[in-house]
Design a protein around this motif. Sequence first.
Motif, PDB file in Angstrom:
ATOM      1  N   LYS A 186       0.833  -1.204   0.000  1.00 50.19           N
ATOM      2  CA  LYS A 186       0.000   0.000   0.000  1.00 50.19           C
ATOM      3  C   LYS A 186       0.866   1.251   0.000  1.00 50.19           C
ATOM      4  O   LYS A 186       1.791   1.370   0.788  1.00 50.19           O
ATOM      5  N   THR A 224       0.998   4.995   0.968  1.00 47.32           N
ATOM      6  CA  THR A 224       0.228   5.785   1.922  1.00 47.32           C
ATOM      7  C   THR A 224       0.372   7.287   1.745  1.00 47.32           C
ATOM      8  O   THR A 224      -0.407   8.051   2.303  1.00 47.32           O
ATOM      9  N   SER A 261       3.415   1.674   3.262  1.00 45.28           N
ATOM     10  CA  SER A 261       2.807   1.421   4.569  1.00 45.28           C
ATOM     11  C   SER A 261       3.778   0.772   5.549  1.00 45.28           C
ATOM     12  O   SER A 261       3.655   0.950   6.753  1.00 45.28           O
ATOM     13  N   THR A 262       4.768   0.021   5.037  1.00 47.23           N
ATOM     14  CA  THR A 262       5.719  -0.647   5.925  1.00 47.23           C
ATOM     15  C   THR A 262       7.137  -0.500   5.391  1.00 47.23           C
ATOM     16  O   THR A 262       7.359  -0.331   4.190  1.00 47.23           O
ATOM     17  N   PRO A 276      -5.508   0.943   8.201  1.00 46.00           N
ATOM     18  CA  PRO A 276      -4.290   0.550   7.481  1.00 46.00           C
ATOM     19  C   PRO A 276      -4.439  -0.862   6.933  1.00 46.00           C
ATOM     20  O   PRO A 276      -4.864  -1.777   7.631  1.00 46.00           O
ATOM     21  N   SER A 334      -4.725  -3.962   1.225  1.00 43.67           N
ATOM     22  CA  SER A 334      -3.264  -4.054   1.179  1.00 43.67           C
ATOM     23  C   SER A 334      -2.822  -5.481   0.906  1.00 43.67           C
ATOM     24  O   SER A 334      -3.000  -6.345   1.734  1.00 43.67           O
TER      25      SER A 334
END
Length: 522
Positions: free
Chosen positions: A94, A96, A112-113, A300, A304
């Motif tokens: 994802k 963000t 996202s990570t 979140p 994803s």
Amino acid sequence: MRLSCRRRSGPGISDVAVGVKRGSDELLSSSMYNSPNSGMSSISDGTSNGSDSKKLRVEERVGDAPPSRVLHIRKLPSEVTETEIIALGLPFGKVTNILTLKGKNQAFLELSTEEAAITMVNYYSAVTPHVRNVPVFIQYSNHKELKTDNTNQSGGTPTSGSSDGTVSSPSSPVLRIIIDNMFYPVTLDVLQQIFSKFGTVMKIITFTKNNQFQALLQYNDATSAQQAKVALDGQNIYNACCTLRIDYSKLVNLNVKYNNDKSRDYTRPELPAGDGQPAVDPSVAAAFSKDSNSLLGKIPGALSPLSAAAAAAAAAGRVALSGHSGASGVLLVSNLNEEMVTPQSLFTLFGVYGDVQRVKILYNKKDSALIQMADMNQAQLAMSHLNGQKMYSKIIRVTMSKHQTVQLPRDGLDDQGLTKDFTNSPLHRFKKPGSKNFQNIFPPSATLHLSNIPQDITEDDLRVLFTNSGGTVKAFKFFQDRKMALLQMSTVEEAIQCLIDLHNYNMGDNHHLRVSFSKSTI
């Protein structure tokens, strides 16, 4: 839109870039709103000017920054769109946030990570990304996050009416949607993401009729349905495919019995999943019922990755791979553990992302192999997910091969079992058109999805089985019918090993275990 940069006080804390929130949840709609036929403007940086951009300290110095989920992209073509920049990151997870510095041909992309960012950097270190035929450069940013400044965000909500003024009076809050040229799968969640830009989506039912994917979608009012029809009818969800054909339905209310991958009532999160269908997570369902419009911004990972198969395929249409313009579906895999790797193990792992046709481990270079997938899209999907992953303790490299096919050994020639033909394998996951497997393709993760579990198999049986494969089982959860389960290993590498060893494992009475990567955690 104001772009600025704030420095947090304290030693060792990096800058936090501040801008307006843009993520993959806006990717599809922004590309549609910008089309010449829509008569709408996107939530873009059209109000930015050069002085705004200068307020962001640009990382001119090229060097080895520590891993960060914010990536710095340089040497972008001046006419690049945010859609094209976001497409670089979509196959890895994802997106963000995004900040573009058009005057400097640079951008910052936030995933996202950190793990997704690392996979992306590893992949593009092996295959130079091209945007509009221009090579671009990607590195870790010194920023740890792109902080959203919501006070400056301007609204981009579309209003009634179209550019040609031919809008008919609202007919029904229910739309009938047909998708033409469906080369890549479109999920219920993708439809919700697109159509929620125009109002509150109450219910969706998807089905196949006359070999076409169709959907019925109900808004809370007819005006929202009218706006969506005007803006989206005839638009492509992905480049040159998945075309939306939209009409008003004669129905004014949909009766949804189950919340699952085929149908959903966002006003009734308590509905059952139905037989054999994955249930919607209760916390996600509750959020649906509270605020459908802002779901993707509030939860979140709610999408994803964005149907990983579709996202990667869509990105592949926008991002040219360096030096490989042919339609070959052959991959070159290198840095393999030559003591451990076999054609069967490569077939099983790469088969998660497509139907492997042939595998050849190179006779004079046994740490490398050629893998022929069913088509180019499957090859790119496997490459984007598996390049940089660990297999048998070694980080493998996956690139496109110049070969068009993998040659089988001549009759009577013994190549020590290094080449294997899997063309007619019964284990292909994607040979059935429209298979549900297309909607369940996810990056390698520590959590595995198990299915086809016999009724007499217990949690302890499965824990022992997966522990014996060489790892530690951290968590386990049966689905309600006990035919499926989630099992979490301690690392992604352990999960990859277990999938290779135990996918299609015979559990007795001809029950063969099915193993795939999951986007869920336990």
